[in-house]
Write a protein that holds these residues in place. Structure first.
Motif, PDB file in Angstrom:
ATOM      1  N   ARG A 115     167.375  21.330  41.212  1.00 44.83           N
ATOM      2  CA  ARG A 115     168.409  21.610  42.202  1.00 44.83           C
ATOM      3  C   ARG A 115     169.808  21.302  41.688  1.00 44.83           C
ATOM      4  NH1 ARG A 115     166.254  19.649  48.165  1.00 44.83           N
ATOM      5  NH2 ARG A 115     164.207  20.666  48.122  1.00 44.83           N
ATOM      6  N   VAL A 116     169.892  20.522  40.620  1.00 45.86           N
ATOM      7  CA  VAL A 116     171.193  20.033  40.170  1.00 45.86           C
ATOM      8  C   VAL A 116     171.599  20.598  38.821  1.00 45.86           C
ATOM      9  CG1 VAL A 116     172.533  17.957  39.606  1.00 45.86           C
ATOM     10  CG2 VAL A 116     170.865  17.897  41.469  1.00 45.86           C
ATOM     11  N   LEU A 117     170.667  20.608  37.873  1.00 52.52           N
ATOM     12  CA  LEU A 117     171.006  20.981  36.502  1.00 52.52           C
ATOM     13  C   LEU A 117     170.904  22.488  36.285  1.00 52.52           C
ATOM     14  CD1 LEU A 117     169.092  18.173  34.554  1.00 52.52           C
ATOM     15  CD2 LEU A 117     171.495  18.223  35.239  1.00 52.52           C
ATOM     16  N   PRO A 118     171.896  23.094  35.637  1.00 58.70           N
ATOM     17  CA  PRO A 118     171.811  24.527  35.324  1.00 58.70           C
ATOM     18  C   PRO A 118     170.670  24.823  34.352  1.00 58.70           C
ATOM     19  CG  PRO A 118     173.718  23.521  34.253  1.00 58.70           C
ATOM     20  CD  PRO A 118     173.175  22.504  35.195  1.00 58.70           C
ATOM     21  N   ARG A 119     170.401  23.883  33.469  1.00 57.68           N
ATOM     22  CA  ARG A 119     169.277  24.014  32.540  1.00 57.68           C
ATOM     23  C   ARG A 119     168.442  22.733  32.636  1.00 57.68           C
ATOM     24  NH1 ARG A 119     170.100  25.621  26.314  1.00 57.68           N
ATOM     25  NH2 ARG A 119     170.556  27.618  27.353  1.00 57.68           N
ATOM     26  N   PRO A 120     167.214  22.788  33.156  1.00 59.83           N
ATOM     27  CA  PRO A 120     166.399  21.580  33.345  1.00 59.83           C
ATOM     28  C   PRO A 120     166.147  20.843  32.030  1.00 59.83           C
ATOM     29  CG  PRO A 120     165.442  23.459  34.503  1.00 59.83           C
ATOM     30  CD  PRO A 120     166.547  24.005  33.650  1.00 59.83           C
ATOM     31  N   VAL A 121     166.077  19.537  32.124  1.00 62.07           N
ATOM     32  CA  VAL A 121     165.757  18.712  30.959  1.00 62.07           C
ATOM     33  C   VAL A 121     164.336  19.003  30.486  1.00 62.07           C
ATOM     34  CG1 VAL A 121     165.478  16.339  30.119  1.00 62.07           C
ATOM     35  CG2 VAL A 121     167.326  16.897  31.727  1.00 62.07           C
ATOM     36  N   LEU A 122     163.418  19.110  31.453  1.00 57.49           N
ATOM     37  CA  LEU A 122     162.021  19.429  31.167  1.00 57.49           C
ATOM     38  C   LEU A 122     161.570  20.558  32.076  1.00 57.49           C
ATOM     39  CD1 LEU A 122     160.303  15.916  30.859  1.00 57.49           C
ATOM     40  CD2 LEU A 122     160.675  17.554  29.021  1.00 57.49           C
ATOM     41  N   PRO A 123     160.806  21.508  31.553  1.00 59.14           N
ATOM     42  CA  PRO A 123     160.226  22.523  32.441  1.00 59.14           C
ATOM     43  C   PRO A 123     159.169  21.895  33.338  1.00 59.14           C
ATOM     44  CG  PRO A 123     159.331  22.730  30.220  1.00 59.14           C
ATOM     45  CD  PRO A 123     160.430  21.702  30.136  1.00 59.14           C
ATOM     46  N   VAL A 124     159.087  22.368  34.554  1.00 57.04           N
ATOM     47  CA  VAL A 124     158.146  21.797  35.511  1.00 57.04           C
ATOM     48  C   VAL A 124     156.843  22.583  35.461  1.00 57.04           C
ATOM     49  CG1 VAL A 124     157.751  21.183  37.921  1.00 57.04           C
ATOM     50  CG2 VAL A 124     160.067  21.079  36.982  1.00 57.04           C
ATOM     51  N   TRP A 125     155.875  22.016  34.758  1.00 50.48           N
ATOM     52  CA  TRP A 125     154.549  22.602  34.679  1.00 50.48           C
ATOM     53  C   TRP A 125     153.616  21.842  35.599  1.00 50.48           C
ATOM     54  CZ3 TRP A 125     155.150  21.830  28.758  1.00 50.48           C
ATOM     55  CH2 TRP A 125     155.934  22.870  28.230  1.00 50.48           C
ATOM     56  N   ARG A 126     152.660  22.559  36.173  1.00 49.34           N
ATOM     57  CA  ARG A 126     151.690  21.918  37.052  1.00 49.34           C
ATOM     58  C   ARG A 126     150.901  20.830  36.304  1.00 49.34           C
ATOM     59  NH1 ARG A 126     149.534  23.683  41.805  1.00 49.34           N
ATOM     60  NH2 ARG A 126     151.638  24.547  42.016  1.00 49.34           N
ATOM     61  N   THR A 127     150.565  21.117  35.038  1.00 43.69           N
ATOM     62  CA  THR A 127     149.831  20.140  34.236  1.00 43.69           C
ATOM     63  C   THR A 127     150.633  18.853  34.062  1.00 43.69           C
ATOM     64  OG1 THR A 127     148.772  21.949  33.019  1.00 43.69           O
ATOM     65  CG2 THR A 127     148.639  19.743  32.055  1.00 43.69           C
ATOM     66  N   LEU A 128     151.947  18.996  33.813  1.00 40.29           N
ATOM     67  CA  LEU A 128     152.811  17.836  33.648  1.00 40.29           C
ATOM     68  C   LEU A 128     152.891  17.036  34.945  1.00 40.29           C
ATOM     69  CD1 LEU A 128     154.841  16.139  32.056  1.00 40.29           C
ATOM     70  CD2 LEU A 128     156.620  17.771  32.702  1.00 40.29           C
ATOM     71  N   GLU A 129     152.996  17.732  36.066  1.00 42.60           N
ATOM     72  CA  GLU A 129     153.077  17.048  37.350  1.00 42.60           C
ATOM     73  C   GLU A 129     151.827  16.217  37.619  1.00 42.60           C
ATOM     74  OE1 GLU A 129     155.110  19.243  40.718  1.00 42.60           O
ATOM     75  OE2 GLU A 129     154.610  20.931  39.420  1.00 42.60           O
ATOM     76  N   TRP A 130     150.658  16.797  37.371  1.00 44.85           N
ATOM     77  CA  TRP A 130     149.405  16.074  37.617  1.00 44.85           C
ATOM     78  C   TRP A 130     149.230  14.933  36.630  1.00 44.85           C
ATOM     79  CZ3 TRP A 130     146.751  16.158  41.892  1.00 44.85           C
ATOM     80  CH2 TRP A 130     146.784  17.297  42.703  1.00 44.85           C
ATOM     81  N   SER A 131     149.691  15.109  35.389  1.00 44.77           N
ATOM     82  CA  SER A 131     149.499  14.072  34.375  1.00 44.77           C
ATOM     83  C   SER A 131     150.270  12.795  34.699  1.00 44.77           C
ATOM     84  CB  SER A 131     149.912  14.600  33.001  1.00 44.77           C
ATOM     85  OG  SER A 131     151.312  14.834  32.948  1.00 44.77           O
ATOM     86  N   LEU A 132     151.324  12.909  35.504  1.00 42.72           N
ATOM     87  CA  LEU A 132     152.083  11.721  35.885  1.00 42.72           C
ATOM     88  C   LEU A 132     151.224  10.709  36.630  1.00 42.72           C
ATOM     89  CD1 LEU A 132     155.383  13.405  37.170  1.00 42.72           C
ATOM     90  CD2 LEU A 132     155.008  12.314  34.954  1.00 42.72           C
ATOM     91  N   TYR A 133     150.200  11.198  37.317  1.00 39.66           N
ATOM     92  CA  TYR A 133     149.364  10.332  38.149  1.00 39.66           C
ATOM     93  C   TYR A 133     148.083   9.894  37.438  1.00 39.66           C
ATOM     94  CZ  TYR A 133     152.542  12.033  41.726  1.00 39.66           C
ATOM     95  OH  TYR A 133     153.663  12.337  42.451  1.00 39.66           O
ATOM     96  N   PHE A 134     147.927  10.272  36.180  1.00 41.22           N
ATOM     97  CA  PHE A 134     146.718   9.924  35.431  1.00 41.22           C
ATOM     98  C   PHE A 134     146.482   8.414  35.355  1.00 41.22           C
ATOM     99  CE2 PHE A 134     144.532   9.016  31.385  1.00 41.22           C
ATOM    100  CZ  PHE A 134     143.342   9.700  31.618  1.00 41.22           C
ATOM    101  N   PRO A 135     147.527   7.580  35.155  1.00 43.95           N
ATOM    102  CA  PRO A 135     147.285   6.124  35.099  1.00 43.95           C
ATOM    103  C   PRO A 135     146.697   5.546  36.380  1.00 43.95           C
ATOM    104  CG  PRO A 135     149.403   6.648  34.121  1.00 43.95           C
ATOM    105  CD  PRO A 135     148.913   7.911  34.783  1.00 43.95           C
ATOM    106  N   LEU A 136     146.807   6.260  37.507  1.00 41.47           N
ATOM    107  CA  LEU A 136     146.251   5.748  38.766  1.00 41.47           C
ATOM    108  C   LEU A 136     144.734   5.650  38.730  1.00 41.47           C
ATOM    109  CD1 LEU A 136     148.463   7.604  41.406  1.00 41.47           C
ATOM    110  CD2 LEU A 136     148.597   5.205  40.720  1.00 41.47           C
ATOM    111  N   LEU A 137     144.105   6.265  37.731  1.00 37.93           N
ATOM    112  CA  LEU A 137     142.653   6.152  37.604  1.00 37.93           C
ATOM    113  C   LEU A 137     142.230   4.695  37.386  1.00 37.93           C
ATOM    114  CD1 LEU A 137     141.889   9.271  35.361  1.00 37.93           C
ATOM    115  CD2 LEU A 137     141.486   9.031  37.825  1.00 37.93           C
ATOM    116  N   ALA A 138     143.142   3.893  36.842  1.00 39.73           N
ATOM    117  CA  ALA A 138     142.833   2.479  36.604  1.00 39.73           C
ATOM    118  C   ALA A 138     143.082   1.609  37.833  1.00 39.73           C
ATOM    119  CB  ALA A 138     143.666   1.954  35.434  1.00 39.73           C
TER     120      ALA A 138
END
Length: 242
Positions: A115-138
């Motif tokens: 919403r803010v940056l004309p060019r995102p720092v990182l592309p928003v991939w579904r895989t990346l979004e889900w991987s953020l929560y991977f440590p919650l398995l512990a």
């Protein structure tokens, strides 16, 4: 010397009482602010992904502060039922919600940059979004370890052998979030938004530095319940909420 010996215990008692009152007031104010934010956000009839993530983050912070408020308020309870509920329900719940803060902070910044940056720092991939929560398995293992090791007289911040690993994970999330805020501070087209990004950048860098210093440089005694550094770490969320 006799006079000093007579004066030290009352002074120490006053400091302890002041610190306990500060913590109780801080947790109450934080919980009230976060509850107000929850009701404000829910007024929207249709919530987008960013609002849902922000709502989840505020809900976690509310549970953390309200849980610690209850633990402190009923610390001297003599009821067996109350002590069981505090040790086996309230304390584990407050400990458990901490695990959701790093992925939610990262996910919010990942989405908000669009919403803010004309060019995102990182592309928003579904895989990346889900991987953020991977440590919650512990998390189930960490909660089980917390139940085995926690004692009401100690801080929740050191109630598990996973505490140092969490400190690294949380600091990483804060530093990455600070980087996103720095980029948005530089490139935001709305001048009125820049002070917010500047405040968040300063806050996240400060808290990350404090966490790393407290867990890995300073003596671990600084994380004993009621110590100044431990109090600051417990109450840091009141600033962004306000």
């Amino acid at each position: 010397m006799a006079g000093s010996g007579f004066l030290l215990p009352p002074c120490h008692f006053i400091v302890m009482e002041f610190n306990a009152a500060l913590r109780l007031f801080g947790f109450a104010i934080s919980a009230a602010l976060q509850f107000s934010l929850l009701t404000f956000i829910r007024r929207s009839r249709k919530l987008e992904k960013l609002e849902i993530l922000f709502l989840s983050l505020i809900a976690c912070l509310f549970c953390w502060n309200f849980g610690n408020f209850l633990l402190l308020l009923f610390a001297e309870t003599t009821s067996d039922l109350s002590r069981v509920l505090l040790s086996f329900v309230v304390a584990p719940a407050a400990f458990g919600v901490l695990a959701f803060l790093p992925p939610l902070l990262l996910h919010i910044h990942l989405i908000f940059q669009l919403r803010v940056l004309p060019r995102p720092v990182l592309p928003v991939w579904r895989t990346l979004e889900w991987s953020l929560y991977f440590p919650l398995l512990a998390l189930p293992v960490a909660i089980a370890d917390f139940l085995d090791n926690y004692h009401p007289s100690q801080s929740i911040l050191v109630g598990s052998r996973f505490s140092e690993a969490y400190a690294v994970w949380f600091s990483f999330a804060l530093l990455v979030s600070a980087f996103f805020d720095w980029k948005m501070l530089q490139q935001s087209q709305k001048r009125e938004d820049r002070p917010l990004f500047g405040i968040l950048l300063t806050l996240f860098l400060s808290v990350a530095g404090l966490v790393l210093y407290t867990y890995f440089i300073q003596d671990q005694d600084s994380l004993e319940s009621g110590r100044p550094l431990e109090t600051v770490l417990m109450l840091w969320s009141v600033v962004p909420s306000a």
